[in-house]
Design an enzyme around this catalytic site. Structure first.
Site, PDB file in Angstrom:
ATOM      1  N   TYR A 119      44.556  72.770  71.434  1.00 39.24           N
ATOM      2  CA  TYR A 119      44.800  74.082  70.843  1.00 39.24           C
ATOM      3  C   TYR A 119      46.239  74.203  70.349  1.00 39.24           C
ATOM      4  O   TYR A 119      46.936  75.170  70.624  1.00 39.24           O
ATOM      5  CB  TYR A 119      44.488  75.161  71.881  1.00 39.24           C
ATOM      6  CG  TYR A 119      44.257  76.559  71.336  1.00 39.24           C
ATOM      7  CD1 TYR A 119      43.901  76.780  70.002  1.00 39.24           C
ATOM      8  CD2 TYR A 119      44.399  77.665  72.168  1.00 39.24           C
ATOM      9  CE1 TYR A 119      43.684  78.047  69.519  1.00 39.24           C
ATOM     10  CE2 TYR A 119      44.181  78.954  71.697  1.00 39.24           C
ATOM     11  CZ  TYR A 119      43.829  79.137  70.374  1.00 39.24           C
ATOM     12  OH  TYR A 119      43.623  80.414  69.893  1.00 39.24           O
ATOM     13  N   GLY A 157      51.905  73.863  80.396  1.00 43.09           N
ATOM     14  CA  GLY A 157      50.922  74.545  79.566  1.00 43.09           C
ATOM     15  C   GLY A 157      49.900  73.551  79.057  1.00 43.09           C
ATOM     16  O   GLY A 157      49.730  73.362  77.857  1.00 43.09           O
ATOM     17  N   CYS A 158      49.198  72.905  79.980  1.00 47.18           N
ATOM     18  CA  CYS A 158      48.374  71.737  79.659  1.00 47.18           C
ATOM     19  C   CYS A 158      47.071  72.069  78.949  1.00 47.18           C
ATOM     20  O   CYS A 158      46.359  71.159  78.504  1.00 47.18           O
ATOM     21  CB  CYS A 158      48.079  70.948  80.931  1.00 47.18           C
ATOM     22  SG  CYS A 158      47.068  71.848  82.137  1.00 47.18           S
ATOM     23  N   GLY A 161      43.610  69.980  78.902  1.00 42.90           N
ATOM     24  CA  GLY A 161      43.913  68.610  79.312  1.00 42.90           C
ATOM     25  C   GLY A 161      43.913  67.579  78.219  1.00 42.90           C
ATOM     26  O   GLY A 161      43.865  66.382  78.513  1.00 42.90           O
ATOM     27  N   GLU A 183      40.312  79.134  83.964  1.00 45.08           N
ATOM     28  CA  GLU A 183      39.276  78.550  83.121  1.00 45.08           C
ATOM     29  C   GLU A 183      39.746  77.226  82.525  1.00 45.08           C
ATOM     30  O   GLU A 183      38.997  76.240  82.499  1.00 45.08           O
ATOM     31  CB  GLU A 183      38.900  79.531  82.006  1.00 45.08           C
ATOM     32  CG  GLU A 183      38.058  80.704  82.459  1.00 45.08           C
ATOM     33  CD  GLU A 183      36.644  80.283  82.819  1.00 45.08           C
ATOM     34  OE1 GLU A 183      35.914  79.810  81.935  1.00 45.08           O
ATOM     35  OE2 GLU A 183      36.283  80.420  83.995  1.00 45.08           O
ATOM     36  N   CYS A 336      47.241  83.952  60.280  1.00 47.37           N
ATOM     37  CA  CYS A 336      48.235  82.965  60.717  1.00 47.37           C
ATOM     38  C   CYS A 336      48.339  81.824  59.709  1.00 47.37           C
ATOM     39  O   CYS A 336      49.444  81.352  59.402  1.00 47.37           O
ATOM     40  CB  CYS A 336      47.878  82.435  62.101  1.00 47.37           C
ATOM     41  SG  CYS A 336      48.160  83.620  63.437  1.00 47.37           S
TER      42      CYS A 336
END
Length: 377
Positions: A119, A157-158, A161, A183, A336
């Protein structure tokens, strides 16, 4: 007034161009004049206006600097003052801020993002698909950090993963990933199962362990300008003297203390987009700046890829999310993208070292079949 302002940006009401606005409710006009960008987004969510290509509409508005021609409302001035007086990203509030967005549902993000659920902005220089572009970004990040087998790496802020999994699989490192989202942590642990990866739910301010390298991908936007100094101090405390710290963050051309009002209210609560000056001030007591790269034009392309995937999979999401959410999410992604296209928003990767790399910093060339080499060795 609204028609005149829009016309200056090449936007016509009920026109034929893809960026023209089609107004369905006359309340649109006074609302936008009074509340600016907040009303622009809220009126779109309410269905008061549409555009064939919202991203191009926002692009045209920002290129014409329309945001500078509408005076800030009293409410916005009040919020700016409050953002300067209070820390809206203190540890307890930080958990609430993050969960409002990242706990929306793993189903939403798994269908919108690439297969690794990354993300953050992808790197499209040598890629034609979202999956390939995200892997290019992850590999570029690993190379910039000079990762070697056996290193201990902190991922602040992984997310779900993606970096931790890629770095462990392809560079043979042990990754500790931290997030404030339950989550995210649950799914990240599942996706990294069997690898040398440790996922923890914790605030960055609680971390005190030592690492050979630190990555912060898309986290700094949530830190808040009052905490930039503390964030860099934590990173320096946790980084070994010969290590590298990579900061990957959206950036702004000017220094602000709060985000766009609509984005802050509906998408990312209490976020702040840092400027070069704010980052520079925060690092000057702790790090040497080794490398600074801007690939913001790739965030436009990444956001539009997410936009297409979100809408392509809407049939799988519509039972859980209503049409107002769909309009809100589409406005988020497209607005954005328009901001990056207008070059009002930037994407920076900054490489920092505690004392300067002896002989100077370099980015290693991309290796072929890295994982196979690690396994063979």
């Amino acid at each position: 007034m609204v028609i005149r302002l829009l016309s200056a940006a090449g936007i016509n009401i009920n026109g034929d161009m893809p960026w023209d606005i089609h107004v369905h409710d006359e309340h649109f006009y006074p609302a936008v004049l009074k509340y600016g960008s907040l009303a622009l987004g809220e009126s779109y969510m309410a269905g008061w206006w549409d555009s064939p290509e919202v991203d191009e509409t926002i692009h045209h508005m920002l290129k014409a600097r329309l945001d500078e021609q509408i005076k800030a409302s009293w409410a916005l001035k009040r919020d700016i003052l409050l953002s300067r007086l209070f820390n809206f990203q203190h540890p307890e509030q930080a958990f609430k801020n993050g969960r409002r967005h990242y706990d929306l549902g793993n189903d939403l993000f798994s269908l919108m993002l690439d297969k690794r659920m990354t993300y953050t902005c992808a790197f499209w220089e040598h890629a034609d698909t979202l999956d390939a572009a995200q892997e290019e970004k992850l590999d570029l990040t690993c190379r910039k950090l000079h990762l070697q087998p056996g290193m201990r790496v902190l991922d602040i802020g992984c997310g779900w993963g993606s970096f931790a999994k890629y770095a462990a699989e392809n560079y043979g490192v042990h990754v500790t990933g931290i997030t404030i989202s339950e989550e995210q942590a649950r799914l990240a642990a599942e996706r990294c199962q069997g690898l040398s990866v440790d996922i923890r739910v914790m605030d960055y301010r609680s971390m005190t362990e030592k690492f050979d390298a630190i990555a912060s991908l898309g986290m700094f936007e949530h830190v808040g300008y009052r905490n930039y100094h503390a964030y860099m101090k934590m990173a320096r405390t946790c980084l070994r003297d010969n290590g590298l710290f990579l900061l990957h963050t959206i950036g702004g051309n000017r220094s602000f203390t709060m985000a766009d009002p609509w984005l802050g209210k509906y998408i990312f609560p209490n976020t702040t987009i840092p400027s070069i000056a704010q980052i520079g001030k925060a690092i000057e007591d702790y790090f040497v700046m080794e490398h600074w790269q801007n690939f913001s034009v790739y965030y436009d392309k990444t956001l539009m890829a997410w936009y297409r995937q979100f809408n392509d999979h809407w049939d799988q999401l519509k039972d859980r999310y209503d049409n107002t959410f769909r309009r809100m999410w589409n406005y988020y992604l497209q607005s954005c993208a328009g901001s990056f296209r207008a070059r009002c928003s930037q994407l920076w990767q900054v490489v920092l070292s505690p004392y300067g790399v002896p002989g100077g910093y370099n980015i290693p060339e991309k290796q072929v079949a890295t994982a196979e080499k690690i396994l063979h060795s």
